[in-house]
Design a protein around this motif. Sequence first.
Motif, PDB file in Angstrom:
ATOM      1  N   PRO A  64      49.343  47.583  36.193  1.00 52.79           N
ATOM      2  CA  PRO A  64      49.720  48.999  36.143  1.00 52.79           C
ATOM      3  C   PRO A  64      51.222  49.225  36.125  1.00 52.79           C
ATOM      4  O   PRO A  64      51.685  50.285  35.703  1.00 52.79           O
ATOM      5  CB  PRO A  64      49.083  49.586  37.406  1.00 52.79           C
ATOM      6  N   GLY A  65      52.001  48.227  36.559  1.00 51.94           N
ATOM      7  CA  GLY A  65      53.451  48.360  36.564  1.00 51.94           C
ATOM      8  C   GLY A  65      54.137  47.383  35.639  1.00 51.94           C
ATOM      9  O   GLY A  65      55.327  47.117  35.770  1.00 51.94           O
ATOM     10  N   GLU A 126      60.740  47.909  47.112  1.00 51.72           N
ATOM     11  CA  GLU A 126      60.945  48.379  45.746  1.00 51.72           C
ATOM     12  C   GLU A 126      59.660  48.968  45.156  1.00 51.72           C
ATOM     13  O   GLU A 126      59.709  49.924  44.380  1.00 51.72           O
ATOM     14  CB  GLU A 126      61.434  47.237  44.843  1.00 51.72           C
ATOM     15  N   HIS A 127      58.542  48.361  45.538  1.00 54.11           N
ATOM     16  CA  HIS A 127      57.236  48.795  45.032  1.00 54.11           C
ATOM     17  C   HIS A 127      56.313  49.007  46.231  1.00 54.11           C
ATOM     18  O   HIS A 127      55.535  48.122  46.594  1.00 54.11           O
ATOM     19  CB  HIS A 127      56.657  47.753  44.079  1.00 54.11           C
ATOM     20  N   PRO A 128      56.383  50.172  46.874  1.00 55.59           N
ATOM     21  CA  PRO A 128      55.584  50.403  48.080  1.00 55.59           C
ATOM     22  C   PRO A 128      54.101  50.558  47.757  1.00 55.59           C
ATOM     23  O   PRO A 128      53.687  50.578  46.595  1.00 55.59           O
ATOM     24  CB  PRO A 128      56.171  51.703  48.637  1.00 55.59           C
ATOM     25  N   PHE A 129      53.295  50.655  48.799  1.00 58.08           N
ATOM     26  CA  PHE A 129      51.862  50.937  48.685  1.00 58.08           C
ATOM     27  C   PHE A 129      51.642  52.087  47.705  1.00 58.08           C
ATOM     28  O   PHE A 129      52.383  53.064  47.728  1.00 58.08           O
ATOM     29  CB  PHE A 129      51.328  51.310  50.070  1.00 58.08           C
ATOM     30  N   PRO A 130      50.672  52.014  46.776  1.00 63.45           N
ATOM     31  CA  PRO A 130      49.649  50.978  46.644  1.00 63.45           C
ATOM     32  C   PRO A 130      49.922  49.973  45.524  1.00 63.45           C
ATOM     33  O   PRO A 130      48.964  49.500  44.890  1.00 63.45           O
ATOM     34  CB  PRO A 130      48.409  51.804  46.330  1.00 63.45           C
ATOM     35  N   ALA A 131      51.181  49.635  45.264  1.00 66.78           N
ATOM     36  CA  ALA A 131      51.475  48.704  44.167  1.00 66.78           C
ATOM     37  C   ALA A 131      50.768  47.365  44.364  1.00 66.78           C
ATOM     38  O   ALA A 131      50.197  46.817  43.404  1.00 66.78           O
ATOM     39  CB  ALA A 131      52.986  48.494  44.055  1.00 66.78           C
ATOM     40  N   ALA A 132      50.796  46.819  45.589  1.00 63.18           N
ATOM     41  CA  ALA A 132      50.189  45.511  45.829  1.00 63.18           C
ATOM     42  C   ALA A 132      48.680  45.521  45.573  1.00 63.18           C
ATOM     43  O   ALA A 132      48.172  44.688  44.805  1.00 63.18           O
ATOM     44  CB  ALA A 132      50.508  45.024  47.241  1.00 63.18           C
ATOM     45  N   GLU A 137      43.967  44.080  42.244  1.00 63.16           N
ATOM     46  CA  GLU A 137      42.719  44.488  41.588  1.00 63.16           C
ATOM     47  C   GLU A 137      42.799  44.237  40.087  1.00 63.16           C
ATOM     48  O   GLU A 137      41.854  43.700  39.485  1.00 63.16           O
ATOM     49  CB  GLU A 137      42.434  45.960  41.861  1.00 63.16           C
ATOM     50  N   ALA A 138      43.927  44.622  39.464  1.00 65.23           N
ATOM     51  CA  ALA A 138      44.078  44.435  38.013  1.00 65.23           C
ATOM     52  C   ALA A 138      44.001  42.961  37.639  1.00 65.23           C
ATOM     53  O   ALA A 138      43.328  42.589  36.669  1.00 65.23           O
ATOM     54  CB  ALA A 138      45.402  45.036  37.552  1.00 65.23           C
ATOM     55  N   ALA A 139      44.684  42.110  38.407  1.00 72.94           N
ATOM     56  CA  ALA A 139      44.688  40.676  38.109  1.00 72.94           C
ATOM     57  C   ALA A 139      43.297  40.077  38.275  1.00 72.94           C
ATOM     58  O   ALA A 139      42.861  39.240  37.473  1.00 72.94           O
ATOM     59  CB  ALA A 139      45.696  39.960  39.014  1.00 72.94           C
ATOM     60  N   THR A 140      42.587  40.510  39.290  1.00 76.06           N
ATOM     61  CA  THR A 140      41.258  39.961  39.554  1.00 76.06           C
ATOM     62  C   THR A 140      40.275  40.395  38.475  1.00 76.06           C
ATOM     63  O   THR A 140      39.422  39.606  38.034  1.00 76.06           O
ATOM     64  CB  THR A 140      40.783  40.369  40.956  1.00 76.06           C
ATOM     65  N   ARG A 141      40.390  41.623  38.031  1.00 73.52           N
ATOM     66  CA  ARG A 141      39.545  42.078  36.919  1.00 73.52           C
ATOM     67  C   ARG A 141      39.861  41.295  35.640  1.00 73.52           C
ATOM     68  O   ARG A 141      38.961  40.981  34.853  1.00 73.52           O
ATOM     69  CB  ARG A 141      39.728  43.585  36.694  1.00 73.52           C
ATOM     70  N   TRP A 142      41.130  40.983  35.437  1.00 72.40           N
ATOM     71  CA  TRP A 142      41.512  40.194  34.263  1.00 72.40           C
ATOM     72  C   TRP A 142      40.878  38.804  34.323  1.00 72.40           C
ATOM     73  O   TRP A 142      40.311  38.321  33.338  1.00 72.40           O
ATOM     74  CB  TRP A 142      43.032  40.091  34.203  1.00 72.40           C
ATOM     75  N   VAL A 143      40.951  38.165  35.481  1.00 73.12           N
ATOM     76  CA  VAL A 143      40.333  36.850  35.651  1.00 73.12           C
ATOM     77  C   VAL A 143      38.826  36.937  35.406  1.00 73.12           C
ATOM     78  O   VAL A 143      38.233  36.065  34.750  1.00 73.12           O
ATOM     79  CB  VAL A 143      40.614  36.303  37.068  1.00 73.12           C
ATOM     80  N   ALA A 144      38.194  38.010  35.894  1.00 74.18           N
ATOM     81  CA  ALA A 144      36.742  38.172  35.747  1.00 74.18           C
ATOM     82  C   ALA A 144      36.315  38.209  34.292  1.00 74.18           C
ATOM     83  O   ALA A 144      35.186  37.830  33.957  1.00 74.18           O
ATOM     84  CB  ALA A 144      36.285  39.446  36.451  1.00 74.18           C
ATOM     85  N   GLY A 145      37.222  38.634  33.407  1.00 74.63           N
ATOM     86  CA  GLY A 145      36.889  38.727  31.997  1.00 74.63           C
ATOM     87  C   GLY A 145      36.982  37.419  31.240  1.00 74.63           C
ATOM     88  O   GLY A 145      36.829  37.406  30.009  1.00 74.63           O
ATOM     89  N   SER A 146      37.201  36.305  31.958  1.00 73.30           N
ATOM     90  CA  SER A 146      37.299  34.973  31.332  1.00 73.30           C
ATOM     91  C   SER A 146      38.245  34.975  30.134  1.00 73.30           C
ATOM     92  O   SER A 146      37.867  34.594  29.017  1.00 73.30           O
ATOM     93  CB  SER A 146      35.921  34.467  30.901  1.00 73.30           C
TER      94      SER A 146
END
Length: 314
Positions: A64-65, A126-132, A137-146
């Motif tokens: 997202p960033g 520099e990137h406060p909540f909810p950046a982390a 979530e975005a990275a994990t969804r990417w991994v889930a897509g093989s």
Amino acid sequence: MASNNHFVRDDVRAFLDYLASLNQPMLYELPVEEARAGARAMGPMVDAEPRELAVIKDHTCPGPGGDIPLRLYDSQADRKPGPAIVFYHGGGFVVGDIEVYHSLCTEIAAETGLPVISVDYRLAPEHPFPAAPDDCEAATRWVAGSPAELGFEVTGLVPMGDSAGGNLTIVTTAALMAKPAAVPVVAQVPIYPIANPIAHHSSFREFADGFFLTSKLMGWFTDQYAGDESDPRMYPMLADDHSMTPPTVVLTAGLDPLRDSGREYAAHLIGQGVDVTCLEARGINHGFITMRKAIPSGQADLKRVYTALAAMMA
């Protein structure tokens, strides 16, 4: 110096006494970039050497960033379809990165036999909540897509992380239970996580000073993160229903200000009928899984996690 009111392992006492003798400034007394550099410099001095693996490869995925840096660790050069661990590092959402956790991720990949994808999520202030949590979530969804970049088919997800990364493990799992990814979360492994507000916990008072992670440092991390304390993505136990949580391995440390948060989270899941293995490493401080050179006894506690995860996956 560590207090004599609690059981403290000999190697832990030696390490804590050594840290006290250095008389170095605390992380919260330094500019953020110096604090991060200090964490990176400390890693090779206190953690075990990296393990040899068939695959260690850097990737990025959309976030997202902007692009999120990732690193794949795999003991097998030719990986058949199967589950993958997605790892979120600790460091109070402020310090820590892929490099600080490099050795540990090689260890996890070697010992579990599963591929590990380490996520270099954006850091506060520099990137406060909810950046982390957004990045994780975005990275994990990417991994889930093989994705083709990984070179193998992912059939299930195992979120895993320590401290702030333990929090991100729970939060990411909850997000993927609410809105499923391409493949399911089959287990999760939060290690000394922050799961609910900690100021009222007896462990937060008992281990406020002298046990590596201090109450002042936790306060600094919290201020930098600037989270919404009414949001379950900061304190996941604010959400009442966790009955659909996948099998969970929780590891706590006996001398940790966050100990009771992990204990309460495990008890909460058990009360909702979730399959939980709760392990506590007695007589050891927060952060020990990345201090296996300085605190060799912690290696046995980490092996208990691998054994419990293997049983869950079976």
